[in-house]
Design a protein around this motif. Sequence first.
Motif, mmCIF file in Angstrom:
data_model
loop_
_atom_site.group_PDB
_atom_site.id
_atom_site.type_symbol
_atom_site.label_atom_id
_atom_site.label_comp_id
_atom_site.label_asym_id
_atom_site.label_seq_id
_atom_site.Cartn_x
_atom_site.Cartn_y
_atom_site.Cartn_z
ATOM 1 N N ASP A 1 0.828 -1.211 0.000
ATOM 2 C CA ASP A 1 0.000 0.000 0.000
ATOM 3 C C ASP A 1 0.857 1.255 0.000
ATOM 4 O O ASP A 1 0.512 2.257 -0.640
ATOM 5 C CB ASP A 1 -0.933 0.004 1.213
ATOM 6 C CG ASP A 1 -2.086 -0.967 1.067
ATOM 7 O OD1 ASP A 1 -2.326 -1.419 -0.074
ATOM 8 O OD2 ASP A 1 -2.741 -1.283 2.080
ATOM 9 N N GLU A 2 1.969 1.212 0.712
ATOM 10 C CA GLU A 2 2.852 2.380 0.769
ATOM 11 C C GLU A 2 3.438 2.685 -0.607
ATOM 12 O O GLU A 2 3.468 3.841 -1.058
ATOM 13 C CB GLU A 2 3.972 2.143 1.773
ATOM 14 C CG GLU A 2 4.812 3.370 2.079
ATOM 15 C CD GLU A 2 4.061 4.410 2.898
ATOM 16 O OE1 GLU A 2 4.347 5.611 2.697
ATOM 17 O OE2 GLU A 2 3.204 4.030 3.716
ATOM 18 N N LEU A 3 3.906 1.647 -1.302
ATOM 19 C CA LEU A 3 4.469 1.835 -2.635
ATOM 20 C C LEU A 3 3.389 2.269 -3.627
ATOM 21 O O LEU A 3 3.640 3.095 -4.516
ATOM 22 C CB LEU A 3 5.141 0.539 -3.103
ATOM 23 C CG LEU A 3 6.343 0.086 -2.280
ATOM 24 C CD1 LEU A 3 6.888 -1.231 -2.817
ATOM 25 C CD2 LEU A 3 7.441 1.153 -2.277
ATOM 26 N N LEU B 1 9.259 -5.645 5.555
ATOM 27 C CA LEU B 1 9.699 -5.442 4.176
ATOM 28 C C LEU B 1 9.726 -6.777 3.434
ATOM 29 O O LEU B 1 10.103 -7.805 4.003
ATOM 30 C CB LEU B 1 11.093 -4.801 4.147
ATOM 31 C CG LEU B 1 11.197 -3.387 4.719
ATOM 32 C CD1 LEU B 1 12.633 -2.899 4.627
ATOM 33 C CD2 LEU B 1 10.255 -2.429 3.999
ATOM 34 N N ARG B 2 9.324 -6.732 2.185
ATOM 35 C CA ARG B 2 9.303 -7.942 1.349
ATOM 36 C C ARG B 2 10.328 -7.759 0.238
ATOM 37 O O ARG B 2 10.131 -6.954 -0.676
ATOM 38 C CB ARG B 2 7.908 -8.150 0.780
ATOM 39 C CG ARG B 2 6.864 -8.471 1.854
ATOM 40 C CD ARG B 2 5.446 -8.162 1.409
ATOM 41 N NE ARG B 2 5.095 -8.760 0.136
ATOM 42 C CZ ARG B 2 3.961 -8.497 -0.511
ATOM 43 N NH1 ARG B 2 3.080 -7.647 0.005
ATOM 44 N NH2 ARG B 2 3.705 -9.064 -1.673
ATOM 45 N N PRO B 3 11.433 -8.512 0.311
ATOM 46 C CA PRO B 3 12.510 -8.315 -0.669
ATOM 47 C C PRO B 3 12.053 -8.378 -2.125
ATOM 48 O O PRO B 3 12.502 -7.568 -2.944
ATOM 49 C CB PRO B 3 13.480 -9.457 -0.344
ATOM 50 C CG PRO B 3 13.260 -9.710 1.114
ATOM 51 C CD PRO B 3 11.791 -9.499 1.338
ATOM 52 N N ALA B 4 11.169 -9.304 -2.463
ATOM 53 C CA ALA B 4 10.704 -9.422 -3.853
ATOM 54 C C ALA B 4 9.949 -8.170 -4.285
ATOM 55 O O ALA B 4 10.109 -7.690 -5.418
ATOM 56 C CB ALA B 4 9.820 -10.651 -4.008
ATOM 57 N N ASN C 1 11.039 -5.504 -7.183
ATOM 58 C CA ASN C 1 10.140 -5.157 -8.294
ATOM 59 C C ASN C 1 9.925 -3.650 -8.395
ATOM 60 O O ASN C 1 9.948 -3.082 -9.490
ATOM 61 C CB ASN C 1 8.798 -5.870 -8.124
ATOM 62 C CG ASN C 1 8.884 -7.353 -8.356
ATOM 63 O OD1 ASN C 1 9.801 -7.833 -9.027
ATOM 64 N ND2 ASN C 1 7.958 -8.110 -7.789
ATOM 65 N N PHE C 2 9.725 -3.014 -7.243
ATOM 66 C CA PHE C 2 9.453 -1.578 -7.285
ATOM 67 C C PHE C 2 10.686 -0.806 -7.742
ATOM 68 O O PHE C 2 10.564 0.170 -8.490
ATOM 69 C CB PHE C 2 9.001 -1.073 -5.914
ATOM 70 C CG PHE C 2 8.585 0.374 -5.937
ATOM 71 C CD1 PHE C 2 7.362 0.745 -6.467
ATOM 72 C CD2 PHE C 2 9.420 1.363 -5.446
ATOM 73 C CE1 PHE C 2 6.970 2.073 -6.513
ATOM 74 C CE2 PHE C 2 9.041 2.700 -5.477
ATOM 75 C CZ PHE C 2 7.814 3.057 -6.016
ATOM 76 N N LEU C 3 11.875 -1.225 -7.320
ATOM 77 C CA LEU C 3 13.088 -0.534 -7.737
ATOM 78 C C LEU C 3 13.338 -0.707 -9.231
ATOM 79 O O LEU C 3 13.837 0.204 -9.899
ATOM 80 C CB LEU C 3 14.288 -1.017 -6.917
ATOM 81 C CG LEU C 3 14.261 -0.592 -5.448
ATOM 82 C CD1 LEU C 3 15.431 -1.216 -4.685
ATOM 83 C CD2 LEU C 3 14.311 0.935 -5.317
ATOM 84 N N LEU D 1 19.932 -0.722 3.629
ATOM 85 C CA LEU D 1 20.837 -0.572 2.493
ATOM 86 C C LEU D 1 21.214 -1.919 1.887
ATOM 87 O O LEU D 1 21.316 -2.058 0.666
ATOM 88 C CB LEU D 1 22.098 0.188 2.917
ATOM 89 C CG LEU D 1 21.888 1.623 3.374
ATOM 90 C CD1 LEU D 1 23.217 2.261 3.763
ATOM 91 C CD2 LEU D 1 21.203 2.447 2.290
ATOM 92 N N SER D 2 21.398 -2.918 2.746
ATOM 93 C CA SER D 2 21.752 -4.248 2.238
ATOM 94 C C SER D 2 20.603 -4.862 1.452
ATOM 95 O O SER D 2 20.816 -5.715 0.581
ATOM 96 C CB SER D 2 22.148 -5.176 3.391
ATOM 97 O OG SER D 2 21.042 -5.429 4.253
ATOM 98 N N LEU D 3 19.383 -4.400 1.730
ATOM 99 C CA LEU D 3 18.211 -4.900 1.013
ATOM 100 C C LEU D 3 18.060 -4.223 -0.343
ATOM 101 O O LEU D 3 17.748 -4.877 -1.340
ATOM 102 C CB LEU D 3 16.952 -4.679 1.850
ATOM 103 C CG LEU D 3 15.612 -5.040 1.194
ATOM 104 C CD1 LEU D 3 15.568 -6.529 0.838
ATOM 105 C CD2 LEU D 3 14.463 -4.680 2.113
#
Length: 278
Positions: A125-127, A164-167, A171-173, A200-202
């Motif tokens: 929702d935030e993204l 946070l969900r890495p996938a 995708n958003f990046l 940052l590592s994420l």
Amino acid sequence: MTSPLINVKVLYDKNKCLKKEDVDSLLEWANTEQHLPKINELQAILFLHSCYYQQELAKTTIDNFFTFKTLHSDMFTNRNPSSTSMQKIMDHSFVTVFSKKTPEGYSIIFVKFVNSNSNHFNLLDELKYINMVCMLHLYQEGPSDGYLILVDMKEVTFSHILKLRPALVKNFLYYLQDAMPVRLKGIHFFNPIAFMDKILSLIKPFLKKEIIDALHIHRTFNTLIKFVPLECLPKDYGGSEVAVVHLHEKIKNGLIENNAFFDWEETLTVNENKRMKE
């Protein structure tokens, strides 16, 4: 839509690099790609500008944009700003665009949680919310020479990080760097948290080198104002802009007034059955 989209004539008048023939050429190409939705002149301008007027790169970006929207529809649907879910996310985080641009002509997207309660945090929702603010701003104000993302980390807790969900971050990046019609010029974090290294590592593995080089962590305003001058900042951060809460209310009301814009945007997807095979 209550608020009109920007008149393309204004964009031609103020930008000598923007050529009608280039826009027409891109539109002609888009109309031959049967899998793509029909795009309008303003959309063609936004993509051309974001790609520094490179036709082939603009074509790739257009395809990336609408394909991504189709494959990741959860980020681009159910976006009624008056809905309970969207009202909830807008009440618990500030996402706004500052009125003043940097001396380089960059627009500033500002993100901040209202408080540290992570129970209200939902990354999807935030993204979705951030993208809605950015896209409506693009269509109403026209392209910007660049965008800076400014994130106040003050209310972020480790509980937020666990959600946070890495996938989804990956995708958003990708969308932000390779599909969205913007020139991303930098990401700035200030009021950094103790476990900033975890964030940052994420995100770093999914950032292009030029964006990593433009990623900054500011522990004091002395370093921040080298990129975002005080006159661009809200008064609650020592600047001359109106307070963040008032900027946020303006953005929030603008989203609600333009619900039809998001309904229209949701219809713009690809039809893979019509994609021409190479």
